[in-house]
Design an enzyme around this catalytic site. Structure first.
Site, mmCIF file in Angstrom:
data_model
loop_
_atom_site.group_PDB
_atom_site.id
_atom_site.type_symbol
_atom_site.label_atom_id
_atom_site.label_comp_id
_atom_site.label_asym_id
_atom_site.label_seq_id
_atom_site.Cartn_x
_atom_site.Cartn_y
_atom_site.Cartn_z
ATOM 1 N N GLU A 462 0.822 -1.219 0.000
ATOM 2 C CA GLU A 462 0.000 0.000 0.000
ATOM 3 C C GLU A 462 0.856 1.269 0.000
ATOM 4 O O GLU A 462 0.511 2.267 0.620
ATOM 5 C CB GLU A 462 -0.973 0.013 1.191
ATOM 6 C CG GLU A 462 -1.808 -1.229 1.354
ATOM 7 C CD GLU A 462 -2.597 -1.604 0.106
ATOM 8 O OE1 GLU A 462 -2.765 -0.751 -0.780
ATOM 9 O OE2 GLU A 462 -3.008 -2.761 -0.001
ATOM 10 N N GLY A 463 1.972 1.223 -0.704
ATOM 11 C CA GLY A 463 2.872 2.380 -0.780
ATOM 12 C C GLY A 463 4.050 2.182 0.140
ATOM 13 O O GLY A 463 3.901 2.185 1.361
#
Length: 614
Positions: A462-463
């Site tokens: 997620e990043g």
């Protein structure tokens, strides 16, 4: 002290969540309904998740034919979670939701992540459905989101590709309008403008399984221009609903597969209970109407897919932070129990150790206490930050216009920290849990090694850590002319004023004030030349410093609450909270000076290091 007692303090004493029941959205709720939700989730996590945490780590997902096989315990856990109503806990009552505050929902979900994050694969389903409720058409909400909230279907997010991880501008999955089908033109399909997608997606969590009747993939793809070429950058990226199994406009399964094929499972270091997949879209394995190409329905406007997807990504990032926090706390509870029961060594007396004396439990050694305090301050501090962010969501949705807008901006600013700080420091907490167990901690006889392996993912998905840092320093601190930073500084200053009135907290109030000043000066120095390459060269140290400053604020604000309610510290758990505040300010907060020194100097040591010199 248990996870439940910690949650109760944070929700009811610190964040005053019961006051939310005075707002129209939550008027049907009370402390009793909040407690009932927490009780239910704690029970399900204890009965359906925790006993099988090691099982799903050992019995990894496997492919049989064209289907993914999971342990029976995973099916039972998913069924219990779906039946609990937690997939739609914060949604409107008229679509079957509980209409709970997000802060209660976040706290309740922490029980599942703490019990077994490998089984807990429903995070993306709720986020997927929430995105559709925000950006999908009424028909898309009815057919897809409601089935997900009910637990009959599950959801994914399909962003990355084998050649493009975080660099979404480089994706090459393409979507072209479908021909007329069943007498309906592509742009007039009741489920949304209908496209055919072709491409490959990588790192798709829960991308294929048999837990639900269908899987709703939200896929980023590019719509070619008039010449059939993909538009460079992010301007051409659009968002599509691509179901695993085709559905009618009434939400019924047609019995046919969409052209979405499982290309393989990724075998992971940890978090093994959840499938992670490579998916091929439109390769022709499951042809639809005799043609290759996965059927997808456009969500929102063409070219606006990334903006829509950020709705889901931001929710997922906060959920990642909660997951990392829960794993950190699970390791803390395990090592605390071990330290209390493991005899090793003897007291250090004035003349040294007396071998004639009985051994003492290792929790009596100062260094073991140091490691336990570090874990406690990381885990409980991160949980407080997560619940504070969830409370901002409640404020954004139900507060007056001014407070809602402030909550929106403050949440935007804190999201990179809410994802990254627990991912880094609760992982460090898991490492300390292994250390406390000694050699046993490095074996599979104890769960702490699994907690570390499971948690190592959270700095990546997620990043990545670096992406969050660039987002924070490169965008979030600058947006709206720095108003988010001003809002944060004002809230920190309010805590400093409260703490200054408490003699036991004056020292920490002064330290926090100095830290905020250093952070502000470093932010200005980083951008003083207006050169993004110089400003962002040390974005990660900046994020680490800001994260530690925010957590110092969170701990001090909780300490103010503790002393207001229990000034003589008669309750042991309150002694623990004040002790954690002492620890964080004396052992952790001083670290920010080293981080901010390189930020302020715009030090280019790393950026300028020659590739050949490695």
């Amino acid at each position: 002290m248990s996870l439940r007692s910690t949650i109760d303090f944070m929700l009811y004493d610190w964040l005053d969540s019961v006051s939310l029941t005075n707002r129209n959205r939550f008027i049907e709720h009370s402390r009793e309904t909040f407690d009932a939700t927490l009780d239910m989730c704690e029970r399900i996590a204890r009965e359906k998740y925790a006993p099988f945490n090691r099982l799903v780590d050992i019995q990894e997902p496997r492919i049989e034919g064209d289907r993914v096989v999971l342990p029976e315990a995973t099916y039972e856990a998913h069924k219990a979670y779906a039946e609990s109503g937690m997939l739609s806990a914060a949604q409107d009552a008229d679509i079957g939701g509980m209409q709970l505050p997000h802060s209660i929902e976040a706290a309740a979900n922490a029980f599942f992540a703490c019990a077994s994050i490998g089984i807990n694969s429903s995070m993306l389903t709720s986020s997927n459905a929430n995105l559709l409720m925000a950006h999908g058409s009424p028909k898309q909400q009815e057919v897809f989101a409601r089935q997900e909230y009910a637990g009959r279907w599950s959801g994914t997010m399909c962003l990355s590709e084998p050649q493009a991880g975080s660099s979404l501008s480089d994706i090459v999955t393409r979507a072209v309008p479908d021909d007329e089908a069943n007498g309906v033109a592509w742009e007039h399909d009741p489920l949304g403008p209908r496209y055919r997608l072709r491409g490959n997606k990588m790192w798709i969590s829960a991308g294929d399984h048999e837990l639900t009747e269908n899987i709703v993939h939200l896929v980023l793809a590019k719509i070619p221009d008039a010449e059939g070429k993909l538009i460079p950058g992010t301007r051409g990226i659009s968002l599509f609903i691509v179901p695993k199994r085709l559905v009618t406009e009434n939400g019924e399964l047609t019995g046919d597969r969409n052209d979405v094929a499982l290309a393989g499972l990724n075998h992971k270091l940890g978090w093994r209970g959840t499938t992670n997949t490579l998916l091929n879209f439109g390769e022709g394995k499951y042809k639809v109407d005799g043609k290759a190409g996965a059927i997808g329905y456009l969500v929102g406007e063409p070219g606006k897919g990334l903006a829509c997807m950020f709705h889901m990504m931001n929710q997922a990032r906060i959920a990642v932070g909660i997951g990392a926090t829960a794993l950190g706390l699970a390791g803390y509870y395990a090592s605390l129990d071990y330290a209390r029961n493991r005899p090793q060594g003897r007291p250090i007396l004035g003349s040294g150790k007396d071998s004639a004396q009985a051994q003492i439990s290792i929790i009596q050694h100062a260094d073991v206490k140091r490691m336990l305090l570090a874990q406690k301050s990381y885990g409980e501090g991160a949980l407080a930050l997560a619940l504070y962010c969830a409370r901002l969501v409640d404020e954004q949705q139900t507060g007056d216009a001014a407070s809602a807008d402030d909550a929106r901006l403050l949440l935007d600013l804190l999201t990179p920290i809410a994802k990254s700080w627990p991912s880094e420091w609760c992982l460090e907490g898991n490492s300390l849990a292994i250390q406390i167990h000694g050699g046993y901690g490095y074996t599979r006889d104890f769960a702490v090694e699994q907690y570390w392996r499971d948690n190592r993912l959270n700095m990546i998905h997620e990043g990545t850590h670096g992406i969050q840092a660039l987002d924070l320093l490169g965008r979030k601190v600058l947006m709206e002319n720095g108003r988010g930073m001003q809002l944060l500084a004002a809230r920190v200053q309010a805590t400093i004023i409260k703490a200054s009135a408490q003699p036991r907290l004056t020292e920490f109030a002064q330290s926090l004030g100095a830290a905020v000043q250093k952070l502000g000066l470093a932010t200005q120095s980083a951008w003083s030349t207006g050169n993004p390459q110089e400003a962002l060269a040390n974005a990660v140290p900046y994020m680490q410093a800001m994260g530690h400053t925010v957590l110092a604020w969170i701990w001090l604000d909780q300490a103010c609450c503790v002393l207001a309610n229990d000034p003589d510290l008669l309750v042991p758990s309150n002694q623990g909270r004040i002790g954690c505040t002492h620890y964080f300010y004396r052992f952790e907060l001083p670290k920010i000076s080293a981080w901010l020194n390189v930020v302020s100097a715009r030090d280019m040591t790393c950026a300028d290091f020659p590739e050949d010199a490695f």
